[in-house]
Enzyme design. Structure first.
Site, PDB file in Angstrom:
ATOM      1  N   GLU A   1      37.161 -47.453 -25.320  1.00 21.20           N
ATOM      2  CA  GLU A   1      36.048 -46.510 -25.461  1.00 21.20           C
ATOM      3  C   GLU A   1      35.931 -45.668 -24.174  1.00 21.20           C
ATOM      4  OE1 GLU A   1      32.267 -48.392 -26.224  1.00 21.20           O
ATOM      5  OE2 GLU A   1      31.245 -46.479 -26.602  1.00 21.20           O
TER       6      GLU A   1
ATOM      7  N   GLU B   1      24.920 -54.370 -25.422  1.00 19.75           N
ATOM      8  CA  GLU B   1      24.726 -53.727 -26.734  1.00 19.75           C
ATOM      9  C   GLU B   1      25.864 -54.113 -27.691  1.00 19.75           C
ATOM     10  OE1 GLU B   1      26.585 -50.274 -28.631  1.00 19.75           O
ATOM     11  OE2 GLU B   1      25.562 -49.351 -26.924  1.00 19.75           O
ATOM     12  N   HIS B   2      27.102 -54.025 -27.212  1.00 21.77           N
ATOM     13  CA  HIS B   2      28.249 -54.397 -28.060  1.00 21.77           C
ATOM     14  C   HIS B   2      28.170 -55.869 -28.468  1.00 21.77           C
ATOM     15  CE1 HIS B   2      31.635 -51.290 -28.009  1.00 21.77           C
ATOM     16  NE2 HIS B   2      30.618 -50.655 -27.479  1.00 21.77           N
TER      17      HIS B   2
ATOM     18  N   HIS C   1      25.409 -51.482 -21.683  1.00 22.48           N
ATOM     19  CA  HIS C   1      26.232 -51.067 -22.820  1.00 22.48           C
ATOM     20  C   HIS C   1      27.068 -52.235 -23.348  1.00 22.48           C
ATOM     21  CE1 HIS C   1      30.152 -49.373 -24.307  1.00 22.48           C
ATOM     22  NE2 HIS C   1      29.316 -48.698 -25.083  1.00 22.48           N
TER      23      HIS C   1
END
Lengths: 429, 435
Positions: free
Chosen positions: B142, B70-71, B67
């Site tokens: 997040e 991905e960012h 993840h």
């Protein structure tokens, strides 16, 4: 195609072969009050789960399954100073089904018959809604509205609205109304709400799909809806604007909660309405301020300062307001407010890049073009045009967007006035 | 390109595997105004232990690395991919699941330019200490946002009870502590293994012509050099078993009403290849027959206030796992649990005599699938190259149309297992007062 079904009852048909479904939306529109919002919300829930022919939620659900999983729902929304009870129905175009199992046009006719049953044939005994259905749905509504507060982004925004509209409770409570009143409502009162709605509301019907080409004359959409026993009512046309006088002092409330993340929500007045000449400047302003991932809030609060995952703004041209929301560490509240204030000052000073300006405009234009691929967005657009009496074509709104200049944006930004701050301080961080 | 036609729906998908191994799929949609493209790598949060290139041993990477990667792919030395898409007004996004990471854009204009931007930002990594450290604050928020979401915690907590020894028990985003350990070298090691074109697919749907898209993508790929194709060596996942389940978890939280979720872990074998689609479809139909709002038991439990409109069931299948969840808000979680378990215990009898219910659920599912074809995002996101040897909504319809009640019964008998159930209940804190 546009038609009038009765006085105050309109029909829009958007004929297109683009989709594999036919969609129908029906809006019942009445001026919002603190009392009628909660009543109409409960009414929506009862009508959604029962009728004289489909007495239980199970029977109703099975009929929808029989019609190849037609989707059906009744929701409420607030459009400025109007309360809308909205029926949505979506069915497959039977052209895409095995022709051995269905007759062309039959599903459309069945669907419209179903809506007629729901609207005109509710589950009534002795002048009131069926007691068991009523109390089940009243219980469910109260529980589900309370559960909404478990979503802290929702909760913080609801609190912000109540704070901003402290003197206009019908706006502060929103479309669901004051849930504390629901427990006292009776089946007879809600039946009365139903009768008033049917007799007095402005009613707007919109249909989208490949409806022009069915072989069966009896499935002509206009004919089918004209057969609905809508009585005449006085047509009302006008912008559903909410006028809220500006506050002299900022209203600020902080609440503590055992949360990991704090929520900072702020409301500004921006007295620019959808019919004002600088409406599109306000739309572009919002895109630059916080309305897109290209915006200054996203760039500065999130990307540069690394203080938040979300930081955004939204503008309403019916209430003349801009809401900002972000999720942060509680200890960073003052710093985040300062950064947000700086972004607004920068826009007022014209201190934003030409690239950001161009990109935001391109993004807004792109969004409007892309919306044509959503049957739902096209239906709600047609209905909003009916409610507001203001219709703009795609080309017109693209032209208006294009005409906005950077100095228009700076100019409109001077009109923002911060009004309220709601801070939900997370104490588990 | 290889054309796969679905005449009933007036649709066709075009396929091509490029020389570098990238799998390209194009679905032209006449009459649509926008185009949606999604590029996916077969790499997700469960792949946290693997053999990096030029190494020989398994290495465990910090939780949440897929993840995080991905960012970080969006940010480059002197630009941000969001801004490049922004020039054309396109909107871009990305998401990470247990097994995949996807990057996407949607646009009404300049499809070719936007495709180049997508391919280039995904295929040109740039990680520095500065940009990596900056992201930690953003992802930290997040994580905290989801930690405050009771439904999210219920769902992922339940998965943790089913898979305590599988990386699925770890949050997709990791924890504030684990992401703090991530370095640019870690990201590059993961990137080099999993972002090779041969481990990726690109699906383009909307206002496009298939051959034109193929040319654009081929031209773009021809300008780049890639590492040689090497086999990917992931840490094998534990074989799903009932032995390690955490059967119950009860807790309190600041919520308005009790929440309950019952999970059934799949410990049977999902049939390989296309047969897996039939199995998937059979279980979805089976659960709907027992629990959807047309079912007798749903009606009974709804009318007695045990369940309400928050009730839902879901069947989830992905690389290395499959499980079902049955969840809802309720004032009586004990009764909810007892009733659901009872229905499951008698499921075969209830399915066996219910040909009419089967036909009804099948009809409903068919209509829903056809409706989903209206949405180019739904069609693209439903496409999975790495499951069932490639599956899409049109194939799913054909599988459904052929499905029999017997197949539903067989699949349910194979899957539903009393020993494989876990329960999670979250109750309001005693002091919790309604507003």
């Amino acid at each position: 195609m546009q038609a009038t079904l009765s006085q105050g009852v309109t029909l829009d048909v958007i004929a297109t072969e683009q989709f594999k479904t036919t969609g129908i939306m029906i809006d019942f529109v009445a001026p919002i009050t603190a009392e009628n919002a909660s009543r109409r919300t409960l009414l929506a829930q009862i009508l959604e789960t029962s009728s004289a022919k489909y007495q239980t939620a199970q029977q109703l659900s099975q009929e929808l399954s029989r019609m190849f999983g037609a989707s059906f729902g009744i929701n409420v929304l607030k459009v400025g100073n109007q309360h809308v009870l909205r029926i949505e129905y979506n069915m497959v175009n039977d052209r895409f089904l095995d022709q051995a199992t269905v007759v062309d046009g039959q599903l459309l006719k069945d669907g419209i018959d179903f809506l007629r049953e729901i609207i005109f044939n509710p589950l009534i005994h002795d002048g009131q809604f069926d007691e068991a259905t009523f109390s089940r749905q009243r219980t469910n509504l109260i529980a589900s509205v309370h559960s909404l507060n478990d979503d802290k982004q929702y909760y913080a925004n609801a609190k912000l609205q109540q704070l901003y509209y402290a003197d206009m409770p019908e706006q502060g409570f929103g479309a669901l109304g004051n849930i504390d009143q629901v427990a006292q409502l009776t089946p007879a009162e809600i039946y009365q709400t139903y009768q008033e709605m049917l007799a007095n509301d402005q009613i707007h019907v919109a249909v989208i799909g490949d409806v022009a080409t069915t072989d069966v004359a009896t499935t002509d959409v206009e004919t089918l809806f004209k057969a609905f026993p809508f009585i005449d009512r006085k047509p009302v046309v006008g912008l559903p604007l909410v006028a809220q006088p500006a506050l002299t002092d900022i209203r600020q409330v902080t609440e503590e909660a055992a949360l990991m993340q704090s929520k900072l929500n702020m409301m500004y007045q921006l007295p620019v309405m959808m019919n004002d000449p600088d409406y599109y400047a306000a739309v572009v302003f919002n895109g630059i301020f916080g309305g897109t991932p290209l915006s200054m809030l996203f760039t500065n609060v999130r990307e540069k300062a690394s203080l938040a995952y979300y930081a955004s703004s939204s503008f309403s041209g019916v209430s003349g307001s801009v809401a900002v929301q972000t999720g942060i560490e509680g200890q960073n509240e003052a710093q985040v407010i300062e950064i947000i204030d700086q972004q607004l000052q920068a826009i007022v000073a014209g201190d934003f890049s030409q690239t950001t300006f161009n990109n935001v405009k391109a993004s807004l234009a792109n969004g409007r073009k892309a919306a044509q691929d959503s049957p739902r967005q096209r239906l709600s657009r047609a209905l909003f045009a009916r409610i507001s009496g203001q219709r703009r074509t795609l080309t017109e709104s693209l032209d208006h967007l294009e005409a906005v200049s950077a100095s228009d944006v700076a100019q409109v930004a001077t009109k923002l006035k911060k009004q309220t701050i709601f801070f939900l301080n997370g104490t588990n961080a | 390109m290889q054309k796969q036609s679905y005449e009933q729906f007036n649709e066709a998908i075009y396929h091509e595997t490029l020389p570098n191994g990238l799998k390209l799929h194009v679905l032209p949609k006449a009459g649509f105004h926008k185009t949606f493209a999604v590029m996916t790598t077969n790499y997700g949060s469960v792949d946290n232990t693997f053999v990096p290139r030029n190494e020989t041993e398994m290495r465990r990477f910090p939780d949440g690395i897929a993840h995080f990667l991905e960012h970080k792919l969006f940010e480059k030395k002197d630009y941000d991919a969001f801004e490049l898409f922004g020039q054309y007004g396109a909107s871009a996004n990305a998401f990470t699941t247990f097994t995949n990471t996807s990057y996407l854009f949607s646009t009404a204009d300049h499809v070719h330019e936007n495709l180049d931007i997508l391919l280039d930002f995904v295929q040109q990594p740039y990680f520095t200490d500065k940009t990596v450290n900056k992201e930690k604050g953003i992802i930290g928020q997040e994580i905290k946002m989801y930690d405050d979401d009771p439904d999210w915690r219920l769902y992922f907590g339940l998965i943790g009870q089913m898979y305590p020894n599988d990386p699925m028990h770890i949050d997709i985003a990791g924890t504030v502590e684990s992401i703090d350990q991530i370095t640019p070298d870690d990201l590059m090691a993961a990137y080099n293994v999993f972002y090779h074109p041969s481990n990726m697919s690109l699906f383009v749907v909307g206002d496009v012509e298939a051959e034109a898209v193929k040319t654009w993508v081929s031209d773009n790929q021809a300008t780049k050099t890639f590492l040689p194709i090497e086999p990917i060596i992931r840490q094998p996942r534990p074989v799903p078993t009932t032995a390690d389940l955490i059967a119950r978890n009860e807790s309190t939280a600041k919520i308005e009403r009790s929440k309950i979720s019952i999970g059934i872990k799949g410990v049977d074998d999902v049939p390989a290849g296309k047969a897996g689609m039939t199995y998937d479809s059979a279980l979805s139909v089976g659960f709907d027959m027992l629990f959807d709002d047309g079912a007798d038991d749903y009606d009974r439990l709804y009318n007695t206030g045990i369940i309400d409109d928050s009730f839902s069931t879901a069947f989830d299948i992905s690389r290395g796992s499959h499980f079902a969840t049955i969840s809802g808000d309720t004032d009586q979680p004990e009764v909810f649990e007892r009733e659901v378990k009872q229905i499951l215990a008698h499921s075969d009898q209830m399915l066996a005599d219910n040909q009419a219910g089967f036909e009804l659920v099948k009809r409903e599912t068919l209509g829903r699938m056809i409706s989903a074809m209206n949405s180019i995002e739904a069609v693209a996101n439903d496409y999975d190259d790495f499951l069932f040897a490639g599956s899409n909504v049109f194939d799913e319809v054909q599988v459904l149309e052929r499905l029999t009640l017997n197949e539903v019964r067989q699949a349910m008998q194979q899957f539903v297992n009393e020993q494989a159930m876990v329960v999670r209940i979250m109750r309001p804190e005693a002091s919790n007062q309604k507003d």
